[in-house]
Design a protein around this motif. Structure first.
Motif, short mmCIF file in Angstrom:
data_model
loop_
_atom_site.label_atom_id
_atom_site.label_comp_id
_atom_site.label_asym_id
_atom_site.label_seq_id
_atom_site.Cartn_x
_atom_site.Cartn_y
_atom_site.Cartn_z
N GLY A 1 1.36 -12.20 13.38
CA GLY A 1 1.93 -11.27 12.22
C GLY A 1 1.36 -10.69 11.40
N PHE A 2 -0.38 -11.22 10.97
CA PHE A 2 -0.90 -10.31 9.55
C PHE A 2 -0.94 -9.34 9.87
CE2 PHE A 2 -2.75 -14.60 9.97
CZ PHE A 2 -2.14 -15.04 9.03
N PRO A 3 -0.16 -8.38 8.19
CA PRO A 3 -0.40 -7.32 8.48
C PRO A 3 -1.40 -6.22 8.24
CG PRO A 3 0.41 -7.87 6.06
CD PRO A 3 0.13 -9.52 6.73
N VAL A 4 -2.69 -6.35 7.47
CA VAL A 4 -3.79 -6.24 7.79
C VAL A 4 -4.46 -7.37 8.01
CG1 VAL A 4 -5.65 -4.83 6.07
CG2 VAL A 4 -3.18 -4.77 6.15
N VAL A 5 -5.98 -7.23 8.95
CA VAL A 5 -6.75 -8.30 9.82
C VAL A 5 -8.26 -7.21 8.76
CG1 VAL A 5 -7.78 -9.91 10.77
CG2 VAL A 5 -5.68 -9.37 10.69
N LYS A 6 -9.38 -6.92 8.58
CA LYS A 6 -10.16 -6.88 8.38
C LYS A 6 -11.72 -7.36 8.57
CE LYS A 6 -8.43 -3.42 4.85
NZ LYS A 6 -8.61 -3.15 3.54
N ARG B 1 -13.20 -20.42 6.56
CA ARG B 1 -14.74 -19.65 4.96
C ARG B 1 -13.52 -19.76 3.61
NH1 ARG B 1 -17.29 -23.24 6.45
NH2 ARG B 1 -19.08 -22.95 6.95
N GLY B 2 -12.55 -20.29 3.29
CA GLY B 2 -12.15 -19.90 2.16
C GLY B 2 -10.59 -19.43 2.39
N GLY B 3 -10.64 -18.87 0.85
CA GLY B 3 -9.43 -18.18 0.30
C GLY B 3 -9.43 -17.63 -0.78
N THR B 4 -8.61 -16.29 -1.08
CA THR B 4 -7.89 -16.34 -1.88
C THR B 4 -6.34 -16.89 -2.68
OG1 THR B 4 -7.50 -13.89 -2.08
CG2 THR B 4 -9.67 -14.87 -3.05
N ARG B 5 -6.22 -17.25 -3.62
CA ARG B 5 -4.18 -17.40 -3.44
C ARG B 5 -3.96 -16.31 -5.26
NH1 ARG B 5 -5.58 -19.13 0.62
NH2 ARG B 5 -4.94 -20.25 1.38
N CYS B 6 -2.87 -15.67 -4.84
CA CYS B 6 -2.56 -15.28 -5.81
C CYS B 6 -1.35 -14.60 -6.52
CB CYS B 6 -3.88 -13.56 -6.36
SG CYS B 6 -3.08 -12.56 -4.84
N ASP B 7 -1.00 -13.59 -7.55
CA ASP B 7 0.57 -13.12 -7.24
C ASP B 7 0.52 -12.23 -6.76
OD1 ASP B 7 3.09 -13.23 -9.27
OD2 ASP B 7 2.43 -11.13 -9.02
N VAL B 8 1.43 -11.59 -6.24
CA VAL B 8 1.91 -10.50 -5.13
C VAL B 8 1.59 -9.25 -6.11
CG1 VAL B 8 3.79 -11.71 -3.72
CG2 VAL B 8 4.30 -10.55 -5.57
N SER B 9 1.71 -9.14 -7.28
CA SER B 9 1.55 -8.11 -8.08
C SER B 9 -0.55 -6.95 -7.65
CB SER B 9 1.34 -8.40 -9.63
OG SER B 9 0.85 -9.03 -10.05
N GLN B 10 -0.93 -8.74 -7.80
CA GLN B 10 -2.28 -8.21 -6.08
C GLN B 10 -2.72 -7.70 -5.07
OE1 GLN B 10 -4.18 -8.24 -9.15
NE2 GLN B 10 -2.57 -8.13 -10.62
N LEU B 11 -1.42 -7.51 -4.82
CA LEU B 11 -2.08 -7.26 -3.71
C LEU B 11 -3.20 -6.00 -2.64
CD1 LEU B 11 2.01 -7.77 -1.35
CD2 LEU B 11 -0.57 -9.11 -0.89
N THR B 12 -2.76 -4.89 -3.34
CA THR B 12 -3.78 -4.23 -3.93
C THR B 12 -4.84 -3.82 -3.62
OG1 THR B 12 -1.57 -2.22 -4.50
CG2 THR B 12 -4.36 -1.40 -4.28
N VAL B 13 -5.90 -4.90 -4.79
CA VAL B 13 -6.30 -4.76 -5.15
C VAL B 13 -7.16 -6.11 -4.26
CG1 VAL B 13 -8.13 -6.86 -6.49
CG2 VAL B 13 -6.38 -5.72 -7.34
N LEU B 14 -5.78 -7.44 -3.28
CA LEU B 14 -6.34 -7.41 -2.15
C LEU B 14 -6.95 -7.41 -0.87
CD1 LEU B 14 -4.01 -11.19 -1.69
CD2 LEU B 14 -6.69 -11.02 -2.61
N ARG B 15 -5.91 -5.97 -0.81
CA ARG B 15 -6.38 -4.81 -0.13
C ARG B 15 -8.05 -4.32 0.23
NH1 ARG B 15 -1.15 -4.27 -0.70
NH2 ARG B 15 0.28 -4.40 1.44
N GLY B 16 -8.54 -3.95 -0.77
CA GLY B 16 -9.99 -3.68 -1.19
C GLY B 16 -10.72 -2.94 -0.17
N PRO B 17 -11.19 -2.49 0.28
CA PRO B 17 -12.64 -1.17 0.91
C PRO B 17 -11.50 -1.12 2.24
CG PRO B 17 -13.88 -2.81 0.39
CD PRO B 17 -13.10 -3.17 -0.58
#
Length: 383
Positions: A32-37, A85-101
Motif C-alpha cells: 500500500g505504499f505509493p512509492v518505493v525506491k 535503518r531509520g526514516g524521516t518525519r515531516c510536514d506533508v508539504s515536503q512530499l515532493t522533496v521526500l520523493r527524491g531522484p
C-alpha cells in the motif's frame, strides 16, 4: 513540528543485494505504499526507501500510527532479508522533496495507503514531584584520587584524544554552581556520551562521578545530575542490542552491543553498591534514579529491593510510580511482570517504541530495562 498541517515520512530498509531490493520494493508497494525506491548503498547492500504519504495527525496518535506502519513494513522487510535503518518525519508539504531522484528500481502504487493499525491512546498516570530536600551536603571541593593514574592520552572520546578528560573532571569537582551545567554538558554531552555513543574513555571516567556523589560534598541537584548521566550511560548497552536486533535476525546471528557499551554498563553496575549506601541520606529525586539503576543492575541492586519496594508504595499510581514498579520487578527478577509493565508504559509514554519489546534475540529483562532507561527520566519532575 510547530506549524505542521499533517505528517508524512519515509521508512528506510537495508537488504543484502539487488535481487532482494527488487523483490522488497514490489512487496512494499503491494502493501500500500505509493512509492518505493531501491538503490545500492556503499558497503551496506542495497537501501530501500519507502514514501509514506500519510497524512497522519500531528499529535501523539499520529506518531503512534506512523510508527506502527513502520513496524509493519519492517516485518515485510524481514521476509526479504531486510532490516530497518531509520526514516524521516515531516510536514506533508515536503512530499515532493521526500520523493527524491529516480533510482534503479521504483515500484509505485498511486493513491494507495498502507493499512493503519487501530491505536488506543492511553492516558498517562498523574505526574508526581520528586523532592531534592532535605539535603545535608557540605559544599567543598572534591578530591579525585587515581585520576592521574589513568592513561587518558591513550583513550578517546567523540573529539579525539581524551587527554582533556582529567581536567574537565577536576573542574567539575571544584566548579562553582554557575559553571556546573556547562562543564557537565561538555564532558558527557559533547565528549564521553556524544549522541548516545560510548568511547574508550567513557567507562574509566564513570567511577569519578560515583566518588563525587558519595563524597557528600555536592548539593542534591548536582548529585542528581551525575546519577542521571550514570543512568544514561548504563542504558546504552541495551539500546545498542535492540538497535542491532533486526539486522542480526536476518543475518542469522545474535545481536551485538555497540563498541564500549558493555564495558560502560558493567562499570556502572560496579559503582552501584557504593551509590546505594547513600540511599537513606538522599532525597526522593536522587533515590528515584538510584532505584532505576538498581533495576538495570539487579545483581547489585537486589539487596536494596525492600527500599525500592517502599518507594513503589509511596508513589503508586503516578508516573514515577510506574517506572519504580518496573524497576522493582527487574530487581526481584520477575521478568514476565517487568515485560508486562514495560508494555503498559509504552502504551502511554510518547517516544518509547513498542517495537523494542518485539526484538528477537534479546532477553525480556534487557527489553524491559531499555524501556526503564529510556523512559524513567521523562517522569523525573523535580520540585
Amino acid at each position: 513540528m510547530a506549524g505542521w498541517s499533517a505528517m508524512a515520512g519515509t521508512h528506510e530498509f537495508v537488504v543484502p543485494d539487488e535481487t532482494h531490493a527488487r523483490e522488497l520494493t514490489q512487496a512494499l508497494a503491494a502493501y500500500g505504499f505509493p512509492v518505493v525506491k531501491a538503490r545500492p548503498s556503499d558497503g551496506d547492500g542495497w537501501r530501500v526507501t519507502v514514501l509514506d504519504e500519510g497524512p497522519y495527525p500531528v499529535d501523539a496518535l499520529g506518531h503512534r500510527q506512523i510508527e506502527a506502519v513502520a513496524r509493519a513494513a519492517a516485518r515485510i522487510a524481514r521476509q526479504h532479508s531486510g532490516y530497518a535503518r531509520g526514516g524521516t518525519r515531516c510536514d506533508v508539504s515536503q512530499l515532493t522533496v521526500l520523493r527524491g531522484p529516480d533510482a534503479p528500481y521504483v515500484s509505485t502504487n498511486p493513491g494507495a495507503r498502507p493499512p493503519i493499525p487501530t491505536i488506543t491512546v492511553v492516558a498517562p498516570p498523574a505526574p508526581a514531584p520528586l523532592a531534592l530536600t532535605p539535603d545535608e551536603a557540605q559544599a567543598r571541593p572534591v578530591d579525585l584520587p587515581g585520576l592521574d593514574d589513568i592513561p587518558w592520552a591513550e583513550l578517546e572520546h567523540a573529539h579525539g584524544s581524551a587527554e582533556d578528560v582529567p581536567e574537565l573532571l577536576h573542574t567539575l569537582a571544584t566548579s562553582p554552581a554557575d559553571d556546573w551545567d556547562e562543564i557537565l554538558d561538555e564532558l558527557f554531552g559533547d565528549d564521553l556520551l556524544h549522541q548516545g555513543t560510548c568511547y574508550s574513555a567513557t567507562a574509566p571516567a564513570l567511577p569519578f562521578l560515583t566518588h563525587m556523589i558519595v563524597s557528600g560534598t555536592l548539593p542534591a541537584r548536582q548529585r542528581l545530575d551525575l546519577c542521571v548521566w550514570l543512568l544514561l550511560a548504563s542504558g546504552r548497552w541495551a539500546g545498542s542490542l535492540l538497535a542491532d536486533a533486526d539486522a542480526a535476525l536476518v543475518q542469522g546471528r545474535r545481536p551485538e552491543p555497540a563498541g564500549w557499551t558493555e564495558e560502560v554498563h558493567r562499570t556502572v553496575g560496579e559503582q552501584l553498591p557504593a551509590l546505594l549506601t547513600r540511599w537513606e541520606a538522599e532525597p526522593s529525586a536522587v533515590r528515584y534514579v538510584l532505584a532505576c539503576l538498581a533495576g538495570l543492575h539487579p545483581h547489585h541492586g537486589r539487596r536494596f529491593g525492600a527500599q525500592v519496594d517502599a518507594m513503589v508504595r509511596e508513589f503508586r499510581g503516578t508516573g514515577p510510580g510506574a517506572y519504580l514498579l518496573l524497576a522493582d520487578a527487574l530487581v526481584d527478577g520477575r521478568d514476565d511482570q517487568a515485560f508486562a509493565l514495560a508494555t503498559d508504559i509504552t502504551a502511554w509514554e510518547d517516544g518509547l517504541d513498542p517495537g523494542w519489546l518485539d526484538a528477537a534475540g534479546v532477553t525480556v529483562a534487557v527489553k524491559a530495562g531499555h524501556v526503564l532507561a529510556e523512559g524513567a527520566l521523562r517522569a523525573l519532575n523535580v520540585e
